[in-house]
Every structure is written in structure tokens, then in C-alpha cells.
Design a protein around this motif. Structure first.
Motif, PDB file in Angstrom:
ATOM      1  N   GLY A   1      21.125  45.967  18.747  1.00 47.72           N
ATOM      2  CA  GLY A   1      20.976  45.791  20.193  1.00 47.72           C
ATOM      3  C   GLY A   1      19.593  45.293  20.558  1.00 47.72           C
ATOM      4  N   LEU A   2      18.570  45.823  19.872  1.00 44.85           N
ATOM      5  CA  LEU A   2      17.203  45.365  20.092  1.00 44.85           C
ATOM      6  C   LEU A   2      17.053  43.904  19.695  1.00 44.85           C
ATOM      7  CD1 LEU A   2      14.262  46.027  20.819  1.00 44.85           C
ATOM      8  CD2 LEU A   2      13.947  46.831  18.467  1.00 44.85           C
ATOM      9  N   GLY A   3      17.846  43.479  18.705  1.00 47.39           N
ATOM     10  CA  GLY A   3      17.824  42.089  18.289  1.00 47.39           C
ATOM     11  C   GLY A   3      18.473  41.148  19.282  1.00 47.39           C
ATOM     12  N   ILE A   4      19.149  41.702  20.284  1.00 43.90           N
ATOM     13  CA  ILE A   4      19.726  40.890  21.364  1.00 43.90           C
ATOM     14  C   ILE A   4      18.734  40.731  22.503  1.00 43.90           C
ATOM     15  CG2 ILE A   4      21.593  40.729  23.076  1.00 43.90           C
ATOM     16  CD1 ILE A   4      23.268  42.453  21.121  1.00 43.90           C
ATOM     17  N   LYS A   5      18.095  41.838  22.865  1.00 49.49           N
ATOM     18  CA  LYS A   5      17.111  41.779  23.954  1.00 49.49           C
ATOM     19  C   LYS A   5      16.091  42.900  23.777  1.00 49.49           C
ATOM     20  CE  LYS A   5      16.825  40.662  28.832  1.00 49.49           C
ATOM     21  NZ  LYS A   5      17.569  40.331  30.067  1.00 49.49           N
ATOM     22  N   MET A   6      14.820  42.567  23.949  1.00 46.50           N
ATOM     23  CA  MET A   6      13.758  43.521  23.688  1.00 46.50           C
ATOM     24  C   MET A   6      13.673  44.627  24.731  1.00 46.50           C
ATOM     25  SD  MET A   6      10.330  41.368  24.761  1.00 46.50           S
ATOM     26  CE  MET A   6       9.280  42.815  24.808  1.00 46.50           C
ATOM     27  N   SER A   7      14.497  44.586  25.767  1.00 46.79           N
ATOM     28  CA  SER A   7      14.523  45.654  26.767  1.00 46.79           C
ATOM     29  C   SER A   7      14.824  47.001  26.142  1.00 46.79           C
ATOM     30  CB  SER A   7      15.564  45.342  27.840  1.00 46.79           C
ATOM     31  OG  SER A   7      15.327  44.091  28.436  1.00 46.79           O
ATOM     32  N   LEU A   8      15.527  47.001  25.002  1.00 44.63           N
ATOM     33  CA  LEU A   8      15.878  48.257  24.353  1.00 44.63           C
ATOM     34  C   LEU A   8      14.666  48.955  23.747  1.00 44.63           C
ATOM     35  CD1 LEU A   8      18.780  47.266  24.850  1.00 44.63           C
ATOM     36  CD2 LEU A   8      19.357  48.097  22.563  1.00 44.63           C
ATOM     37  N   LEU A   9      13.523  48.279  23.731  1.00 42.36           N
ATOM     38  CA  LEU A   9      12.295  48.944  23.267  1.00 42.36           C
ATOM     39  C   LEU A   9      11.943  50.147  24.137  1.00 42.36           C
ATOM     40  CD1 LEU A   9       9.965  45.934  22.356  1.00 42.36           C
ATOM     41  CD2 LEU A   9      10.823  47.677  20.781  1.00 42.36           C
ATOM     42  N   LEU A  10      12.411  50.154  25.383  1.00 40.90           N
ATOM     43  CA  LEU A  10      12.102  51.269  26.279  1.00 40.90           C
ATOM     44  C   LEU A  10      12.635  52.595  25.743  1.00 40.90           C
ATOM     45  CD1 LEU A  10      12.851  49.638  29.769  1.00 40.90           C
ATOM     46  CD2 LEU A  10      10.647  49.879  28.606  1.00 40.90           C
ATOM     47  N   ALA A  11      13.717  52.546  24.982  1.00 45.16           N
ATOM     48  CA  ALA A  11      14.315  53.767  24.436  1.00 45.16           C
ATOM     49  C   ALA A  11      13.696  54.175  23.109  1.00 45.16           C
ATOM     50  CB  ALA A  11      15.821  53.574  24.268  1.00 45.16           C
ATOM     51  N   LEU A  12      12.868  53.325  22.511  1.00 43.45           N
ATOM     52  CA  LEU A  12      12.345  53.582  21.172  1.00 43.45           C
ATOM     53  C   LEU A  12      11.531  54.873  21.061  1.00 43.45           C
ATOM     54  CD1 LEU A  12      12.187  52.589  18.285  1.00 43.45           C
ATOM     55  CD2 LEU A  12      10.186  51.215  18.920  1.00 43.45           C
ATOM     56  N   PRO A  13      10.646  55.212  22.021  1.00 39.54           N
ATOM     57  CA  PRO A  13       9.911  56.477  21.890  1.00 39.54           C
ATOM     58  C   PRO A  13      10.832  57.684  21.769  1.00 39.54           C
ATOM     59  CG  PRO A  13       8.924  55.106  23.595  1.00 39.54           C
ATOM     60  CD  PRO A  13      10.206  54.443  23.217  1.00 39.54           C
TER      61      PRO A  13
END
Length: 435
Positions: free
Chosen positions: A191-203
Motif C-alpha cells: 500500500g505504501l508503494g502505491i502512495k506515500m500517504s500511508l507513511l502516516l501510520a508507520l509510527p
């Protein structure tokens, strides 16, 4: 006789009300039919929208133009462009829309594309409901998932890539709730490879893996995520590796004031200033730190500095208590933590466009419930938020509502989870399990 009849009627009415209450809370025997019936109703609604409401072209054509350049042999990310500008999404976006390019006759069969996105939408709602069920959320919040006008529009009338990104985020959450950590990490990384917005959930995902698996195992999960990103990007790396990274994960991207949904009320001068950008970054980091120290790590019963010190020494965070701590990483904890981290990131985002509502709309019902506020107030806040995201173009008032509701969600969840992992005497501890 009339008095006796009234006396008999009252207990019967109370019984009916209790059954309604049990149905709303998901405790009635018939409750298991509520999610599929809502999903069926949404399927009819989605079909009606596809056939009755006009499709609106925004990014689909640009996606197809970018994919066509890839098909023609272009591998330098900085040279791939579409009608709306350069390609600024990671390579999984290209892979997915490459498939759609061929399935929809080079992007010309819009109706077929809408039907595919309709199935994607229903699949996403189904996964979200499954995540809610594993977190033991009540059924009365489920209608909020299927009644969003803007969410339907994002999926079946706009065909944004956010639809795929948010789908894989929820797939990852569900798999994490099943404690299948490696597969969940792969779903999240895709999913992160589709859009970097998913970085928000990484922490939040990092903390969940840290608590559930320990230091070394969570580092292995991070390495697997990175490996998948490398595999996804491999076709583009030989041509221009730095160009790929700078475009696929463009942290310095300058957003246009005229398209913003959230911070319009601060004015264009403030919106474009570096001081405002730095303030949002500080707010984001500070709020994440607040949740991490006062909520997410409280189950360990250890000082945060000690946990960090042990992690830097590659020692397991909780020693002999590691297994007990891992068990406390429940489906409810996983969903609450990830959605809260996502909400915090969106609250402090410099600019939100309408498609970002896909990340908000599916999380709002659960976060409002976890806040502990009255159901009527939950629906009122949801309704106000839905109104604000359907104002086009955004206004000072609608942008204030967008930011205000996001702040209310974050603040109320922080307050509503204050008793998680606190013993009956109100002292710090992990005696209360968040199931």
C-alpha cells in the motif's frame, strides 16, 4: 382491566427497547446479519451511483498517460508525465494502473473502470467492517461507513489511486489483528508503494511490531518492508535511482493553496510560509510523542527512556514480560493505535485534497466510538464532517470544520483511552486489557 393491560404493555416495550439496544451493540442473535445487509444495501447504492451520476475526469487520464510512457519503455521517473504533471507516486501505483490500462482498453472503457472501483469500494468496506468486528466495535456505528457521499465519489466517480492505498492499509490492519505479522507488513508495504500517504501510520505500526514481536523481530519486519519497496521500484532504479526516490517520495512537494481543503482559513500567505510548515511538523511530532508516552506504551509498565535504551542495545523491551505484553497487543489496540496515528498525521498535514477523505471517512466512526462520547454526538460530528468535505470549493468555514473535527477526534480519543491499561485504583499499570 385497562390498568392491567397497561401494566403488561410496559414490560413488553422495555423488552423491545432492550432488543433494539442489543442489536445496535452487536449483542443480539440477529446482529450477525447487520453487516452483510448493510453491505448489500451499499452495493445497490454504489451501482445506482455508477449508472446515474456522471463520471468526473480528474486524474484517470493522467494515470493512463503515465502508464503509456512506461509501456513505451521510459524508465527514468523524472521524465514520466501526464496531463496533471509529473509522476509523483511510488512504483506499485504504476503496476496497478498498468493492469487497469490493459483491462480497460488503454483507459477508454470508463464504465468498466468504475465497476472495478465499485468492487474495490465494497471490498474495502467489507474489510473495514471485519476490522471493526475484531475490535468489538458496536454495530450502530456501521451505517456511517456506507452513507458517505464523498467516499462514494472518490471511489467510483474519480478513480483515485488513494482507493487502492487505503484498501491495502485496511487489509494490513486486518492481518495484523490476526497476528500474521509478516503478511501484514507486506500488505502495508505494498500500500505504501502505491502512495506515500500511508507513511502516516508507520509510527503506530512500528510500536505495534515492537511490542508484539520485540526489537529484533520488528527490525526484520522493517527490513522486509524495505525489500518489497526495492523489488517494486527495481525496473526504475537502474535508470535514475535518485530521481525515483525524489519523485515517488517527494517530501518537499509544494502544494497549491487553491486546492486545499483544510487550512484555507489561515490565508494564502500563512499557508505558504515556512514558519507554518515547521509549526505543523512540530505539532505532528509532539502529538505522536504524547500518544506514545501516555497511551501506546503504557502497557509495558516501564519508563519510555528505559524502553528506548533497551531497544538501542537490541534488548527485548520488556524482558520476561515480553509474552504478556505481546498478548495485550489486541485487535482493538491495533486498530485504535493505527487509526489514531493516521488521524494525527492528517490533522497536521499542510494540505489535504478531497481524495484524502478516503483515509478519514473509514476511521471516523471507530475513533468517535473509542472517544466514549454519546452516540448522538458521534453521529452529529460525523454529519458535520461529511458536510464540510462535500463543500466545493472549500471555504473558510468548511476548512475550519475540517480541522476542528479532526482535532476533536484526536483529542477525544486521547481522553477516551485514558483508562486503557490502568488498574482499578487509577494507578499506572497494565492490569486492564484492551480487548
Amino acid at each position: 382491566m385497562a390498568t392491567e393491560k397497561n401494566e403488561d404493555e410496559f414490560p413488553r416495550q422495555v423488552g423491545y427497547l432492550r432488543q433494539v439496544r442489543d442489536l445496535a451493540m452487536g449483542e443480539h442473535p440477529l446482529s450477525r446479519f447487520v453487516p452483510p445487509l448493510l453491505l448489500l444495501a451499499d452495493a445497490f447504492l454504489t451501482s445506482a451511483i455508477i449508472f446515474k451520476v456522471s463520471y468526473t475526469e480528474i486524474d484517470w487520464k493522467a494515470y493512463m498517460e503515465q502508464v503509456s510512457q512506461y509501456i513505451e519503455g521510459e524508465r527514468d521517473y523524472t521524465k514520466i508525465k501526464g496531463g496533471t504533471g509529473p509522476l509523483v507516486y511510488p512504483a506499485a501505483h504504476v503496476i496497478i494502473y498498468w493492469v487497469l490500462y490493459h483491462v480497460t482498453n488503454k483507459g477508454t472503457n470508463i464504465l468498466l473502470a468504475q465497476r472495478i472501483f465499485g468492487v474495490l469500494y465494497l471490498g474495502t468496506i467489507s474489510i473495514v467492517m471485519s476490522c471493526y468486528r475484531k475490535a468489538k466495535a458496536p454495530h450502530y456505528i456501521l451505517p456511517m461507513l456506507i452513507l458517505s457521499k464523498r467516499l462514494h465519489s472518490i471511489f467510483v466517480l474519480r478513480l483515485f489511486n488513494d482507493c487502492f492505498a487505503v484498501f491495502f492499509l485496511w487489509v494490513a490492519i486486518y492481518i495484523f489483528q490476526r497476528r500474521i505479522w509478516t503478511l501484514g507488513s507486506m500488505a502495508y508495504s505494498w500500500g505504501l508503494g502505491i502512495k506515500m500517504s500511508l507513511l502516516l501510520a508507520l509510527p503506530a505500526i512500528g510500536i505495534i511490531l515492537f511490542l508484539a514481536r520485540g526489537v529484533q523481530a520488528s527490525l526484520k519486519q522493517a527490513w522486509l518492508m524495505l525489500q518489497l519497496q526495492i523489488v517494486i521500484a527495481f525496473p526504475f532504479l537502474p535508470a535514475n535511482p535518485m530521481g525515483y526516490l525524489s519523485r515517488a517520495f517527494e517530501f518537499s512537494r509544494q502544494f497549491l493553496f487553491k486546492w486545499t481543503v483544510n487550512w484555507r482559513f489561515v490565508g494564502e500567505e500563512t499557508f505558504l510560509s515556512k514558519e507554518f510548515s515547521y509549526s505543523l511538523l512540530v505539532g505532528h511530532i509532539s502529538t505522536l510523542a504524547l500518544f506514545a508516552t501516555t497511551r501506546w506504551l503504557r502497557m509495558t509498565e516501564k519508563p519510555v527512556l528505559e524502553l528506548v535504551g533497551n531497544a538501542l542495545k537490541f534488548q527485548e523491551p520488556c524482558g520476561k514480560m515480553q509474552h504478556a505484553i505481546s498478548i495485550r497487543v489486541s485487535p482493538n489496540y491495533i486498530l485504535t493505535t493505527i487509526l489514531t496515528a493516521n488521524a494525527v498525521g492528517i490533522l497536521f498535514a499542510r494540505s489535504l485534497h478531497y481524495q484524502f477523505y478516503a483515509y478519514i471517512a473509514l476511521a471516523t466512526p471507530f475513533l468517535l466510538w473509542r472517544s466514549g462520547m454519546h452516540p448522538v454526538l458521534q453521529y452529529a460530528i460525523w454529519g458535520v464532517q461529511e458536510w464540510a468535505w462535500n463543500v466545493y470549493p472549500s471555504t473558510d468555514l468548511s476548512s475550519k470544520v475540517v480541522v476542528g473535527v479532526l482535532f476533536a477526534q484526536v483529542a477525544s480519543v486521547w481522553w477516551g483511552t485514558r483508562k486503557d491499561f490502568v488498574n482499578p485504583k487509577g494507578e499506572g499499570g497494565a492490569s486492564k486489557k484492551l480487548t
